[in-house]
Every structure is written in C-alpha cells, then in structure tokens.
Write an enzyme that holds these catalytic residues in place. Structure first.
Site, PDB file in Angstrom:
ATOM      1  N   ALA A   1      67.881  37.595   2.324  1.00 32.33           N
ATOM      2  CA  ALA A   1      68.602  36.911   1.256  1.00 32.33           C
ATOM      3  C   ALA A   1      68.010  35.535   1.014  1.00 32.33           C
ATOM      4  O   ALA A   1      67.334  34.969   1.876  1.00 32.33           O
ATOM      5  CB  ALA A   1      70.086  36.790   1.616  1.00 32.33           C
ATOM      6  N   ASP A   2      68.301  35.013  -0.166  1.00 30.59           N
ATOM      7  CA  ASP A   2      67.942  33.642  -0.481  1.00 30.59           C
ATOM      8  C   ASP A   2      68.997  33.088  -1.423  1.00 30.59           C
ATOM      9  O   ASP A   2      69.569  33.826  -2.229  1.00 30.59           O
ATOM     10  CB  ASP A   2      66.562  33.541  -1.125  1.00 30.59           C
ATOM     11  N   THR A   3      69.263  31.786  -1.302  1.00 32.34           N
ATOM     12  CA  THR A   3      70.257  31.118  -2.127  1.00 32.34           C
ATOM     13  C   THR A   3      69.646  29.881  -2.754  1.00 32.34           C
ATOM     14  O   THR A   3      68.944  29.126  -2.081  1.00 32.34           O
ATOM     15  CB  THR A   3      71.485  30.707  -1.273  1.00 32.34           C
TER      16      THR A   3
ATOM     17  N   LYS B   1      60.693  37.731   1.412  1.00 35.38           N
ATOM     18  CA  LYS B   1      61.154  37.715   2.804  1.00 35.38           C
ATOM     19  C   LYS B   1      61.203  39.139   3.354  1.00 35.38           C
ATOM     20  O   LYS B   1      60.811  39.381   4.491  1.00 35.38           O
ATOM     21  CB  LYS B   1      62.530  37.061   2.909  1.00 35.38           C
TER      22      LYS B   1
END
Length: 186
Positions: free
Chosen positions: A66-68, A51
C-alpha cells in the site's frame, strides 16, 4: 494453506491487519518512493504496484502492499524532510480540506488487483503554537502530509468524509473484501 504477506514496514498497517484478525508475515519492499508524473491517484497506484513488484512471493502466498499520499490543490504532500517543511505543510492544510489517497495492491502468483480509496479531511484553523507543539511531539516525521490522524494529529481534524482507516494507511473494509477474492479469509 494461503499465507498473507504484508509488504510494508508501516506499524500502522500492521496494527490494522492485526486488529482485523489476520495472521500474516511482514516483508518490506525497501524501495525509494518517487512521486513523479501523473495525477495523484495514478501516482499512489503506481507506488503501491512498484512496492508489490519489488517483493517476490511463493505460490501459496498473497501479498498486500500500500501507499498513502496527501493531496492539497492537486499537489502531493509527502513525508516531511525537516521541521520547516512539516511546519509549512501543516500551515498549508490549516483551515482547509485536503484529500488522502491510499492505494492497495494485492497479488498472488497468478493475478493482481489494485484499488484506490479517496477520503476528504477538513482541518480546523491552526495556530502557530498548535503547529509548533505538535511538531515537538515528533509524530509528523514519517507521515504523508506531516500528521497522523490516529495520534495527536487527529486533534486538527474538523471533519472527515470517507474511510478513516484509509487516512491511517489501509482502507480496511475494502481490503478485507478484496482479500476474500484471493482466498484469504478471517
């Protein structure tokens, strides 16, 4: 003067940065999130970094992406594609402990840092009617693991070990400290 750029269209990440007191602009990466290869931590780190690479920045900007992901038994549970998938995911999480991993990439024109935060979440045992009622409120659809801890999905949580805000989508206290290293102050 440095400008913080949030590289995410997530309303939750936006709210958390606002709550902390940051001024920032939003620029979304708009990439397809592919969950392939590696451990869950490697996957979530790679997604946050992808990203970041998809968004161009100027010399006076610091970018945060961010990524979750939700992990149950080493299997990544992504955002549900339909009602059945969301139902099955919540049924799987019922009465058990799962891990929520959030990775954050922060970079400027010269350097980059990626961190990952792990939080353990234990769900109460859920009834069929609890799951159905929750899915009717439409909260599950854009969330990893088919629930939002900051909404009605929080009613499923028996306990949490780790960073609550990481489960929401941004480990805020860690992010604040990391942004300081890049010269972004509150």
């Amino acid at each position: 003067m440095l400008t913080l750029v949030l590289g995410s269209s997530s309303p939750r990440r936006k709210e958390l940065l606002e709550m902390a007191g940051y001024n920032f602009t939003v620029r979304s990466a708009g990439i397809e999130e592919k969950i392939i290869g590696g451990s869950p931590e490697e996957v979530v780190r790679r997604l946050a970094e992808e990203k970041s690479r998809a968004i161009s920045i100027r010399n006076n900007e610091v970018l945060l992406t961010a990524d979750t992901v939700v992990v149950h038994g080493q299997r990544i549970l992504g955002k549900p594609g339909d009602y059945e998938e969301a139902y099955n995911t919540l049924e799987e999480l019922s009465g058990s402990v799962h891990e929520v991993l959030t990775a954050v990439t922060i970079r400027n024109s010269e350097e980059q840092s990626t961190l990952a935060v792990s939080t353990l979440v234990k769900f109460f045992s859920l009834t069929e009617s609890e799951i159905q009622s929750y899915l009717e409120c439409k909260e599950a659809w854009d969330k990893a693991g088919s629930y939002g801890i900051q909404g009605k999905g929080g009613l499923f949580v028996e306990s949490i070990e780790g960073d609550y805000y990481s489960v929401v989508g941004l480990p805020l206290s860690r992010v604040v400290r990391e942004l300081r290293k890049f010269g972004v102050l509150l």
